[in-house]
Design a protein around this motif. Sequence first.
Motif, PDB file in Angstrom:
ATOM      1  N   ILE A   1      -4.019  10.824   1.016  1.00  9.65           N
ATOM      2  CA  ILE A   1      -4.453  12.080   0.081  1.00  9.65           C
ATOM      3  C   ILE A   1      -5.725  12.845   0.164  1.00  9.65           C
ATOM      4  O   ILE A   1      -5.914  13.967  -0.436  1.00  9.65           O
ATOM      5  N   ASP A   2      -6.673  11.942   0.954  1.00  5.72           N
ATOM      6  CA  ASP A   2      -8.129  13.196   1.349  1.00  5.72           C
ATOM      7  C   ASP A   2      -7.481  14.526   2.137  1.00  5.72           C
ATOM      8  O   ASP A   2      -8.173  15.560   1.745  1.00  5.72           O
ATOM      9  N   PHE A   3      -6.704  13.856   3.107  1.00  2.29           N
ATOM     10  CA  PHE A   3      -5.563  15.701   3.921  1.00  2.29           C
ATOM     11  C   PHE A   3      -5.356  16.450   3.045  1.00  2.29           C
ATOM     12  O   PHE A   3      -5.928  17.512   2.762  1.00  2.29           O
ATOM     13  N   TYR A   4      -4.160  15.701   1.382  1.00  2.00           N
ATOM     14  CA  TYR A   4      -3.631  16.477   0.607  1.00  2.00           C
ATOM     15  C   TYR A   4      -4.667  16.984  -0.028  1.00  2.00           C
ATOM     16  O   TYR A   4      -4.301  18.301  -0.544  1.00  2.00           O
ATOM     17  N   SER A   5      -5.531  16.481  -1.111  1.00  2.00           N
ATOM     18  CA  SER A   5      -6.140  17.205  -1.874  1.00  2.00           C
ATOM     19  C   SER A   5      -7.378  18.619  -0.862  1.00  2.00           C
ATOM     20  O   SER A   5      -7.744  19.318  -1.142  1.00  2.00           O
ATOM     21  N   PHE A   6      -8.459  17.538   0.408  1.00  2.00           N
ATOM     22  CA  PHE A   6      -8.725  19.349   1.481  1.00  2.00           C
ATOM     23  C   PHE A   6      -7.632  20.553   0.822  1.00  2.00           C
ATOM     24  O   PHE A   6      -8.352  21.485   1.416  1.00  2.00           O
ATOM     25  N   CYS A   7      -6.585  19.736   1.864  1.00  2.00           N
ATOM     26  CA  CYS A   7      -5.671  21.145   2.252  1.00  2.00           C
ATOM     27  C   CYS A   7      -5.214  22.259   1.464  1.00  2.00           C
ATOM     28  O   CYS A   7      -4.319  23.294   1.221  1.00  2.00           O
ATOM     29  N   ILE A   8      -4.925  21.780   0.100  1.00  2.00           N
ATOM     30  CA  ILE A   8      -4.179  22.093  -1.541  1.00  2.00           C
ATOM     31  C   ILE A   8      -5.188  22.712  -1.627  1.00  2.00           C
ATOM     32  O   ILE A   8      -5.359  24.102  -2.249  1.00  2.00           O
ATOM     33  N   TRP A   9      -7.031  22.816  -1.948  1.00  2.00           N
ATOM     34  CA  TRP A   9      -7.626  24.191  -2.251  1.00  2.00           C
ATOM     35  C   TRP A   9      -8.148  25.255  -1.355  1.00  2.00           C
ATOM     36  O   TRP A   9      -8.639  25.917  -1.864  1.00  2.00           O
ATOM     37  N   ILE A  10      -7.402  24.712  -0.672  1.00  2.00           N
ATOM     38  CA  ILE A  10      -7.562  26.052   1.529  1.00  2.00           C
ATOM     39  C   ILE A  10      -6.400  26.192   0.746  1.00  2.00           C
ATOM     40  O   ILE A  10      -6.476  27.520   0.597  1.00  2.00           O
ATOM     41  N   ALA A  11      -5.417  26.366   0.259  1.00  2.00           N
ATOM     42  CA  ALA A  11      -4.287  26.782   0.468  1.00  2.00           C
ATOM     43  C   ALA A  11      -4.497  27.980  -1.748  1.00  2.00           C
ATOM     44  O   ALA A  11      -4.364  28.959  -1.412  1.00  2.00           O
TER      45      ALA A  11
ATOM     46  N   PRO B   1     -10.382  35.181 -11.436  1.00  2.00           N
ATOM     47  CA  PRO B   1      -9.453  35.002  -9.230  1.00  2.00           C
ATOM     48  C   PRO B   1     -10.979  34.985  -8.422  1.00  2.00           C
ATOM     49  O   PRO B   1     -10.909  33.829  -7.976  1.00  2.00           O
ATOM     50  N   ILE B   2     -12.093  35.170  -9.053  1.00  2.00           N
ATOM     51  CA  ILE B   2     -13.407  35.124  -8.554  1.00  2.00           C
ATOM     52  C   ILE B   2     -13.364  34.206  -8.664  1.00  2.00           C
ATOM     53  O   ILE B   2     -14.463  33.390  -7.903  1.00  2.00           O
ATOM     54  N   PHE B   3     -13.842  33.531  -9.993  1.00  2.00           N
ATOM     55  CA  PHE B   3     -14.185  32.031  -9.720  1.00  2.00           C
ATOM     56  C   PHE B   3     -13.199  30.857  -9.436  1.00  2.00           C
ATOM     57  O   PHE B   3     -13.715  30.402  -9.306  1.00  2.00           O
ATOM     58  N   VAL B   4     -12.110  31.482  -9.521  1.00  2.00           N
ATOM     59  CA  VAL B   4     -11.183  30.101  -8.975  1.00  2.00           C
ATOM     60  C   VAL B   4     -11.210  30.420  -7.408  1.00  2.00           C
ATOM     61  O   VAL B   4     -11.419  29.077  -7.318  1.00  2.00           O
ATOM     62  N   LEU B   5     -11.999  31.298  -7.196  1.00  2.00           N
ATOM     63  CA  LEU B   5     -12.049  31.342  -5.650  1.00  2.00           C
ATOM     64  C   LEU B   5     -12.814  30.706  -5.219  1.00  2.00           C
ATOM     65  O   LEU B   5     -13.080  30.083  -4.129  1.00  2.00           O
ATOM     66  N   ILE B   6     -15.148  31.640  -5.822  1.00  2.00           N
ATOM     67  CA  ILE B   6     -15.879  30.182  -5.492  1.00  2.00           C
ATOM     68  C   ILE B   6     -15.137  28.350  -5.895  1.00  2.00           C
ATOM     69  O   ILE B   6     -15.711  27.651  -4.933  1.00  2.00           O
ATOM     70  N   MET B   7     -14.466  27.893  -6.806  1.00  2.00           N
ATOM     71  CA  MET B   7     -14.192  26.918  -6.912  1.00  2.00           C
ATOM     72  C   MET B   7     -13.654  26.265  -5.699  1.00  2.00           C
ATOM     73  O   MET B   7     -13.751  24.991  -5.315  1.00  2.00           O
ATOM     74  N   SER B   8     -12.488  26.809  -5.226  1.00  4.29           N
ATOM     75  CA  SER B   8     -11.543  26.426  -4.233  1.00  4.29           C
ATOM     76  C   SER B   8     -13.042  26.363  -2.727  1.00  4.29           C
ATOM     77  O   SER B   8     -12.949  25.211  -1.888  1.00  4.29           O
ATOM     78  N   ILE B   9     -13.722  27.413  -2.660  1.00  2.00           N
ATOM     79  CA  ILE B   9     -14.388  27.333  -1.283  1.00  2.00           C
ATOM     80  C   ILE B   9     -16.107  26.349  -1.997  1.00  2.00           C
ATOM     81  O   ILE B   9     -15.409  25.488  -1.085  1.00  2.00           O
ATOM     82  N   TYR B  10     -16.260  25.966  -3.030  1.00  2.00           N
ATOM     83  CA  TYR B  10     -16.881  24.842  -3.167  1.00  2.00           C
ATOM     84  C   TYR B  10     -16.342  23.052  -2.790  1.00  2.00           C
ATOM     85  O   TYR B  10     -16.484  22.074  -2.600  1.00  2.00           O
ATOM     86  N   LEU B  11     -15.000  22.993  -3.289  1.00  2.80           N
ATOM     87  CA  LEU B  11     -13.812  21.951  -3.079  1.00  2.80           C
ATOM     88  C   LEU B  11     -13.166  21.870  -1.424  1.00  2.80           C
ATOM     89  O   LEU B  11     -13.339  20.872  -1.454  1.00  2.80           O
TER      90      LEU B  11
END
Length: 498
Positions: free
Chosen positions: A390-400, A429-439
């Motif tokens: 699940i850790d692998f999943y959560s980490f990889c999905i936000w990279i995607a 999209p800018i906000f979602v990109l920033i959230m993705s980087i944070y997560l």
Amino acid sequence: MSQKEKNGHANGVMVVKSNSNGQLNLTDGKTEMKKSVGLFSGTALIVGTMIGSGIFISPKGVLEGTGSVAFSLIIWVACGLVSMLGALAYAELGTCVPRSGGEHAYLMYTFGSGKRRFGTVVAFMFDWVGMLIIRPIQFSVMTLSLGTYIAKPFFPNCTDPPLYVVKMFTVLAMLLLAAVNIHSVKLATNLQNVTTVTKLIAICIITLGGLVKICSGDTENITSGFDDTRKDPSLIAIAFYNGLWAYDGWNNLNFITEELKEPEKNLPRSILIGIPLTTIAYFLANVGYFAVMSKEEVLLSHAVAVTWSSYMLGVMSWVMPVFVVLSCLGSANGSLFATGRLCFAAARDNHFPKILSFIQVKRLTPMASILFTVIISMITLIPGDISTLIDFYSFCIWIAYGTTVASLLVLRYTEPKLNRPYKVPLFIPIFVLIMSIYLVVSPIIQTGRITFFYAILFVFSGLFVYIPFIYYNFKVPFLDVFYRRLQILFQLVPPQLT
């Protein structure tokens, strides 16, 4: 032999189609999946995949990170908002690049077209991680929850059923869902529609029970407000992660765009209906829990909905485990339905063996990709530590997610005149990109766990496959003969033959 037939043999596949007697013949026919998913079914796919076992089994992860009832409810709403913004960005991509496959289709269009041939590596890296980690783990976790609840009645005196029994039921559930999705799209969408309705009924029961408790004057638990609120940023981040895990699946409709009726209208409409509905459902379910149970009871319970039902439903408390099973079944069905389309799209663009893009000629379903998905998912069941997966999943999905939203920004710059039936404000999209980087960065900094570095290594290990087999098109001897045998055995044909 026609030129088309020669080309088919040269590529290691036969152009086959069944005649009126059910026999396979070389043909010049056209085979493609039907547009059979409407607004209701599209909304049901989003809601039915997002509302899974999490909200019924253990919402305590959010409470552990927040410490208080009020802050917990805020996090649930905030996670719904982030999911909504991400889905709206995906809606623009899905309407201007109307192809099945979700992230794969958008990354291929943005980075893999024209002279940017090596740009396909971006899409391939997503396919590599998506088909071997992200999607199989999502499907496995959903069916594991299902297997656990099916196994429990057979071991009434055990807190947890034996793991091998749980996995046995999990495999049976996987095979059942594979059979449903291979049989017909209509059967799979009908199952999704029915299970989505049952989930909403269950949430209505929990909500009404909580309101009855509140109206009777028993408000001690729900009115505790911000008492004991935690201020540790790392714990709040964990709460956010748990909430976003419960919302995951908001992008599943993008995987089946080619089977969606009027996608330029129904894709954004399904999102605008489905995600707010899920957010409201999660909020009300938590109100229902906290109206009946104390914070301590929620934190100690491994199955909050079942504990709640024992307090409120008495002799009818058996109803809630049935609802949980149906909820898990619907989520797993939606996950498999979407994942099969990702595998189909990736194989169609030569990122996986071509046969995985072939369609069962009589049922017009992506049989090969569904079977491949189920096999990989079964393999992910072998490790004992599912939490690591699940850790692998959560980490990889936000990279995607971050990479895909970045592709939207790239398209805004490189193709400003691209037809966009639906267009979101640029800040989304800018906000979602920033959230993705944070997560992605936050868990590495805050925990320092080596698991995330393993995930990064796995992502880049895809280059050892991409360079020889995709970029240089190296062929493995004898595989073509094997694929032709599978075609004949399962009656598979390449998609959209002309």
